[in-house]
Design a protein around this motif. Sequence first.
Motif, PDB file in Angstrom:
ATOM      1  N   LYS A   1       0.827  -1.209   0.000  1.00 22.33           N
ATOM      2  CA  LYS A   1       0.000   0.000   0.000  1.00 22.33           C
ATOM      3  C   LYS A   1       0.859   1.256   0.000  1.00 22.33           C
ATOM      4  CE  LYS A   1      -3.967  -2.014   2.405  1.00 22.33           C
ATOM      5  NZ  LYS A   1      -4.825  -1.956   3.613  1.00 22.33           N
ATOM      6  N   ASP A   2       1.919   1.260   0.807  1.00 20.31           N
ATOM      7  CA  ASP A   2       2.786   2.441   0.879  1.00 20.31           C
ATOM      8  C   ASP A   2       3.477   2.695  -0.464  1.00 20.31           C
ATOM      9  OD1 ASP A   2       2.075   2.679   3.517  1.00 20.31           O
ATOM     10  OD2 ASP A   2       3.854   1.634   4.285  1.00 20.31           O
ATOM     11  N   ILE A   3       3.959   1.647  -1.131  1.00 20.50           N
ATOM     12  CA  ILE A   3       4.635   1.824  -2.414  1.00 20.50           C
ATOM     13  C   ILE A   3       3.656   2.341  -3.460  1.00 20.50           C
ATOM     14  CG2 ILE A   3       5.738   0.573  -4.307  1.00 20.50           C
ATOM     15  CD1 ILE A   3       7.125  -1.157  -2.256  1.00 20.50           C
ATOM     16  N   LYS A   4       2.456   1.844  -3.455  1.00 20.57           N
ATOM     17  CA  LYS A   4       1.476   2.309  -4.438  1.00 20.57           C
ATOM     18  C   LYS A   4       1.121   3.780  -4.222  1.00 20.57           C
ATOM     19  CE  LYS A   4      -2.773   0.745  -4.466  1.00 20.57           C
ATOM     20  NZ  LYS A   4      -3.932  -0.158  -4.644  1.00 20.57           N
ATOM     21  N   LYS A   5       1.040   4.210  -2.970  1.00 26.15           N
ATOM     22  CA  LYS A   5       0.785   5.623  -2.705  1.00 26.15           C
ATOM     23  C   LYS A   5       1.942   6.486  -3.185  1.00 26.15           C
ATOM     24  CE  LYS A   5      -2.249   4.907   1.266  1.00 26.15           C
ATOM     25  NZ  LYS A   5      -2.432   5.100   2.736  1.00 26.15           N
ATOM     26  N   MET A   6       3.171   5.988  -3.002  1.00 25.24           N
ATOM     27  CA  MET A   6       4.332   6.743  -3.493  1.00 25.24           C
ATOM     28  C   MET A   6       4.301   6.858  -5.016  1.00 25.24           C
ATOM     29  SD  MET A   6       6.175   7.769  -0.948  1.00 25.24           S
ATOM     30  CE  MET A   6       6.393   7.452   0.799  1.00 25.24           C
ATOM     31  N   ILE A   7       3.926   5.803  -5.688  1.00 28.76           N
ATOM     32  CA  ILE A   7       3.850   5.849  -7.149  1.00 28.76           C
ATOM     33  C   ILE A   7       2.782   6.834  -7.596  1.00 28.76           C
ATOM     34  CG2 ILE A   7       3.283   4.495  -9.202  1.00 28.76           C
ATOM     35  CD1 ILE A   7       4.517   2.076  -7.806  1.00 28.76           C
TER      36      ILE A   7
END
Length: 381
Positions: free
Chosen positions: A212-218
């Motif tokens: 979830k955190d990586i997708k928000k960063m993207i």
Amino acid sequence: MARASAIRRAAQFSGISTSNRAEDSSSESRESSDGSRESSDVSREFSSESRGSSEPEHVGPIVVQPSIGQKRRNPPVDGNNIMTRRVMQRTHLSNRNQEVFTAWTKMSVTEQRYQAHADILKLHERLDIIQPADAPFMIKEKGELKTQIEKYKTVIMTSPNTPGYMHDVPRLLLETIARHPSWGVTAAIYNSPPKLLVVSKYVRRRCTESRKDIKKMIKLSIGESDPQNPDGQRLKAIDIVTLVKNCIGNSKKDIVVTAPMCARFAFLRQVFCQAGGGADFWPNVDDGLQTVREAFAGTPNEKEDTANNLNRVFLTTLNDDLRIYGHPSDQRGFANTSATEIQREVEATALAAPILPEQDDSDNSEDHDNEDEECAQSEEC
């Protein structure tokens, strides 16, 4: 004269005899009445004496004794009593338990259900006294295991050799933990399904949160489209090296940004822009990796050649990413060719054969992201 006197004498004689007979009859009647009265009095006295000397009257139901030649009727049969006796004989209950069971059969259905549940709870209490239950296995908040899970989780998520993200990242992390029993997960824990389940659930939950955190960063890195040049470089976009560093977070000392790593994140950003950032984002990523792996696979038993081929394919994606989102100001991410010791260990684990049995993840809801609607309705790139 003589005849008249004779007549008078005869009349006197008859009158005397008649009166005598009347007197005799009246006396006889009186005597008979007196005798009847005496007999009634005697009978009354006899009856009173008999009542006084007799036993008191019987209180309760009158039992009629059958006479000779008359069949004796059996009392009505109670089916519950017969069944109760049969059950007690079959189970060989003690005398005390027979009384308890008989009393239980006379309860209502609701009382029987409550009593049975209370007896089961009491039985568990006695079992706990005889053999106390083992303390539940817990992961210490500031223990070595939790620290290593957080470190290796990030390394695996950013590794260019990770074959997939939904199931492979938790599997690789569990295999890494198995190779380090000094962290606290010994062979005894792996052989205990309840304890291993505690570790597995925690690992999967942390991997889900990391995705979830990586997708928000993207999502934050794609910027805005330039109205004057829609096909040109996007405005307010984040370059690929900065994006990778943001996803690494606090693990910068354990991870070195390399060109293959940037190429992998360029592929993730491309899937996000093309397929959207909804709940199907990570399944789409895994499907894309599988498609590329099958198309550019090396020899069947050489996973390292396959990984190198994938990296070369993703370098093309990286060039497109640099054109759309801009070149990084720090070019060292492209020049690094050597990784840290942890990165090399993770890459070797990703290329090695699995050491743990494959688990059924069909009912594991923690592997599926509950994404925000803003990610699903993200702006097209």
